[in-house]
Design a protein around this motif. Structure first.
Motif, PDB file in Angstrom:
ATOM      1  N   LYS A  12       0.825  -1.205   0.000  1.00 52.09           N
ATOM      2  CA  LYS A  12       0.000   0.000   0.000  1.00 52.09           C
ATOM      3  C   LYS A  12       0.858   1.254   0.000  1.00 52.09           C
ATOM      4  O   LYS A  12       0.463   2.292  -0.480  1.00 52.09           O
ATOM      5  CB  LYS A  12      -0.863   0.007   1.268  1.00 52.09           C
ATOM      6  CG  LYS A  12      -2.321  -0.235   1.013  1.00 52.09           C
ATOM      7  CD  LYS A  12      -3.158   0.328   2.146  1.00 52.09           C
ATOM      8  CE  LYS A  12      -4.581   0.504   1.720  1.00 52.09           C
ATOM      9  NZ  LYS A  12      -5.229  -0.762   1.393  1.00 52.09           N
ATOM     10  N   ASN A  13       2.065   1.109   0.554  1.00 50.69           N
ATOM     11  CA  ASN A  13       2.846   2.309   0.788  1.00 50.69           C
ATOM     12  C   ASN A  13       3.669   2.812  -0.378  1.00 50.69           C
ATOM     13  O   ASN A  13       4.150   3.925  -0.318  1.00 50.69           O
ATOM     14  CB  ASN A  13       3.759   2.083   1.983  1.00 50.69           C
ATOM     15  CG  ASN A  13       2.995   2.267   3.272  1.00 50.69           C
ATOM     16  OD1 ASN A  13       2.016   3.005   3.280  1.00 50.69           O
ATOM     17  ND2 ASN A  13       3.413   1.609   4.320  1.00 50.69           N
ATOM     18  N   THR A  14       3.841   2.015  -1.425  1.00 52.19           N
ATOM     19  CA  THR A  14       4.798   2.493  -2.436  1.00 52.19           C
ATOM     20  C   THR A  14       4.342   3.797  -3.085  1.00 52.19           C
ATOM     21  O   THR A  14       5.162   4.662  -3.368  1.00 52.19           O
ATOM     22  CB  THR A  14       5.082   1.437  -3.537  1.00 52.19           C
ATOM     23  OG1 THR A  14       3.891   1.200  -4.273  1.00 52.19           O
ATOM     24  CG2 THR A  14       5.623   0.161  -2.945  1.00 52.19           C
ATOM     25  N   ALA A  15       3.045   3.994  -3.290  1.00 48.96           N
ATOM     26  CA  ALA A  15       2.581   5.253  -3.884  1.00 48.96           C
ATOM     27  C   ALA A  15       2.843   6.425  -2.944  1.00 48.96           C
ATOM     28  O   ALA A  15       3.222   7.506  -3.388  1.00 48.96           O
ATOM     29  CB  ALA A  15       1.101   5.170  -4.235  1.00 48.96           C
TER      30      ALA A  15
ATOM     31  N   VAL B 142       1.916  16.668 -20.266  1.00 45.18           N
ATOM     32  CA  VAL B 142       1.468  15.281 -20.173  1.00 45.18           C
ATOM     33  C   VAL B 142       2.340  14.543 -19.160  1.00 45.18           C
ATOM     34  O   VAL B 142       3.565  14.593 -19.232  1.00 45.18           O
ATOM     35  CB  VAL B 142       1.557  14.583 -21.551  1.00 45.18           C
ATOM     36  CG1 VAL B 142       1.116  13.127 -21.450  1.00 45.18           C
ATOM     37  CG2 VAL B 142       0.730  15.327 -22.587  1.00 45.18           C
ATOM     38  N   SER B 143       1.684  13.900 -18.202  1.00 40.56           N
ATOM     39  CA  SER B 143       2.441  13.229 -17.154  1.00 40.56           C
ATOM     40  C   SER B 143       1.827  11.864 -16.861  1.00 40.56           C
ATOM     41  O   SER B 143       0.621  11.723 -16.834  1.00 40.56           O
ATOM     42  CB  SER B 143       2.399  14.112 -15.902  1.00 40.56           C
ATOM     43  OG  SER B 143       3.384  13.723 -14.999  1.00 40.56           O
ATOM     44  N   ASN B 144       2.684  10.875 -16.660  1.00 37.20           N
ATOM     45  CA  ASN B 144       2.211   9.565 -16.202  1.00 37.20           C
ATOM     46  C   ASN B 144       2.333   9.556 -14.681  1.00 37.20           C
ATOM     47  O   ASN B 144       3.197  10.225 -14.124  1.00 37.20           O
ATOM     48  CB  ASN B 144       3.059   8.428 -16.800  1.00 37.20           C
ATOM     49  CG  ASN B 144       2.878   8.276 -18.303  1.00 37.20           C
ATOM     50  OD1 ASN B 144       3.679   7.624 -18.967  1.00 37.20           O
ATOM     51  ND2 ASN B 144       1.839   8.876 -18.862  1.00 37.20           N
ATOM     52  N   PRO B 145       1.492   8.781 -13.989  1.00 29.99           N
ATOM     53  CA  PRO B 145       1.553   8.756 -12.523  1.00 29.99           C
ATOM     54  C   PRO B 145       2.743   7.934 -12.037  1.00 29.99           C
ATOM     55  O   PRO B 145       2.596   6.850 -11.499  1.00 29.99           O
ATOM     56  CB  PRO B 145       0.217   8.119 -12.122  1.00 29.99           C
ATOM     57  CG  PRO B 145      -0.287   7.440 -13.327  1.00 29.99           C
ATOM     58  CD  PRO B 145       0.406   7.961 -14.529  1.00 29.99           C
ATOM     59  N   GLU B 146       3.921   8.486 -12.216  1.00 33.41           N
ATOM     60  CA  GLU B 146       5.163   7.725 -12.003  1.00 33.41           C
ATOM     61  C   GLU B 146       6.255   8.744 -11.704  1.00 33.41           C
ATOM     62  O   GLU B 146       6.248   9.846 -12.277  1.00 33.41           O
ATOM     63  CB  GLU B 146       5.384   6.929 -13.297  1.00 33.41           C
ATOM     64  CG  GLU B 146       6.627   6.169 -13.468  1.00 33.41           C
ATOM     65  CD  GLU B 146       7.650   6.990 -14.170  1.00 33.41           C
ATOM     66  OE1 GLU B 146       8.808   6.889 -13.771  1.00 33.41           O
ATOM     67  OE2 GLU B 146       7.305   7.750 -15.083  1.00 33.41           O
ATOM     68  N   VAL B 147       7.204   8.407 -10.793  1.00 34.84           N
ATOM     69  CA  VAL B 147       8.128   9.424 -10.271  1.00 34.84           C
ATOM     70  C   VAL B 147       8.918  10.204 -11.328  1.00 34.84           C
ATOM     71  O   VAL B 147       8.966  11.434 -11.274  1.00 34.84           O
ATOM     72  CB  VAL B 147       9.117   8.856  -9.219  1.00 34.84           C
ATOM     73  CG1 VAL B 147       8.434   8.676  -7.884  1.00 34.84           C
ATOM     74  CG2 VAL B 147       9.755   7.560  -9.675  1.00 34.84           C
TER      75      VAL B 147
END
Ligand SMILES: Nc1ncnc2c1ncn2[C@@H]1O[C@H](COP(=O)(O)OP(=O)(O)O)[C@@H](O)[C@H]1O
Ligand SMILES: [Mg+2]
Lengths: 82, 271
Positions: A12-15, B142-147
């Motif tokens: 659960k925590n990775t986000a 434009v962005s993906n939900p990723e760092v």
């Protein structure tokens, strides 16, 4: 807490880990934006001067220039080891 | 005056070209005369997504160099009456795009009565990406939900705010965030950043959330901009984004797993 709960909660925590890391790095990079080009070199030289007296790491020094209307403030933060 | 909209991101492969094709088609479907320009010099791809790759004769750089007229180089879309595509050049000389040259083409499109000009940016923060965003009135980031994608989006926002023409003139570029390849199930499981998180970090107005959808690949296989697929969630989400771009107030959809399936809702209601 059972072992299954542990895996569930760590999953659960990775986000939220991603969010925290992003908040830190984005805030850091924003503060460096629009800063004069000489600042990294200035920081490096200050680091070398301090190192003549105390041994510190690269990430223990932070130099920032803040604009305060009609004047700018050069802020120098050095973390000294105990 | 035409409104110049850049579709940008910093990071590659996040959905800029897919978005440029969808948004430009969506604007034209609503009757706005629109041009979409591929700024990815050396890596032309918008033509494939728009299904006009075999009709390319002249390109953007030919027009800038005066080797062809704008009229000769513009490709009229087969599906939308009001849509024209200006393909990228396959030359390896990235410096072929000059500020003066790009400005000349944009001005001419504006004089020819185009209402919207969509600039499909290449990845990176080098010359091509800079040229694509320099003249923008509006930016769709434009962005993906990723760092890495979110971080790169923030860098691009910084460049828009300091290096664009509007910034140089002391004006602001209107900025929108478009989150693409969104997977509500993974967000609910806690292993993908939620749209609220991305928006909070980037502090930019949300234009839309495009779900990660199998229909996008199927559409690109056929050269069909996804917005034409009225059945698909991604196509509908792009329709909503176009409406918002035009100032309409539209609720965000496809943000949770439930809202994805009509049958699930039906089942729940009858239960
Ligand atoms: N919403 C989406 N769902 C699934 N796949 C997508 C989606 N958006 C883009 N893609 C896929 O991602 C890849 C990169 O997209 P593209 O638009 O070419 O990105 P960019 O122009 O930013 O490099 C393509 O294979 C495309 O089909
Ligand atoms: Mg692309």
């Amino acid at each position: 807490m059972s072992i299954f709960d542990y895996f569930k909660s760590s999953k659960k925590n990775t986000a939220s880990i991603a969010k925290e890391r992003l908040q830190v790095i984005v805030a850091h990079e924003r503060s460096k934006r629009n800063q004069p080009d000489y600042l990294p070199a200035l920081q490096q030289e200050i680091l070398e001067v301090i190192r003549k007296y105390v041994s510190i790491d690269q990430d223990q020094i932070d130099v920032q220039l803040e604009n305060n209307g009609d004047c700018s403030i050069l802020e120098l933060n050095v973390t000294l080891p105990d | 005056m035409a409104k110049i909209i850049v579709v940008t991101s910093g990071k590659g492969g996040v959905g800029k070209t897919t978005t440029s094709a969808a948004i430009s088609s969506g604007l034209a479907m609503r009757g706005h005369k629109t041009a979409v320009i591929d700024f990815d010099i050396g890596l032309r791809n918008l033509d494939l997504i728009m299904n006009c790759e075999r009709r390319v004769v002249y390109d953007f750089v030919n027009v800038i160099n005066g080797e062809a007229t704008l009229k000769q180089a513009l490709i009229k879309d087969k599906r939308c009456e009001d849509l024209y595509i200006l393909p990228a050049s396959q030359t390896r000389d990235k410096d072929a795009l000059t500020k003066e040259g790009v400005e000349k083409v944009l001005n001419q499109l504006s004089d020819d009565g185009f209402e919207y000009i969509i600039c499909d940016s290449p990845a990176g923060i080098e010359h091509g990406a800079f040229m694509a965003l320099y003249f923008a009135d509006t930016a769709i980031v434009v962005s993906n939900p990723e760092v890495s994608s979110v971080r790169d989006s923030d860098r691009i926002l910084g460049i828009l705010q300091s290096k664009s023409r509007r910034a140089e003139l002391g004006q602001t570029v209107e900025e929108f965030l478009l989150v693409t390849r969104y997977n509500p199930g993974r967000v609910e499981n806690g292993d993908m950043l939620g749209v609220d998180d991305v928006q909070e970090i980037l502090a930019t107005t949300l234009l839309g959330v495009i779900p990660d959808s199998e229909s996008v690949l199927k559409a690109s296989n056929q050269g069909l901009p996804i917005i034409h697929d009225k059945e698909s969630d991604a196509g509908q989400a792009y329709q909503d984004a176009v409406a918002r771009l035009l100032g309409e107030k539209v609720d965000h959809r496809f943000l949770s797993v439930e809202s994805k399936s009509f049958f699930q809702r039906l089942f729940r209601r009858s239960a």
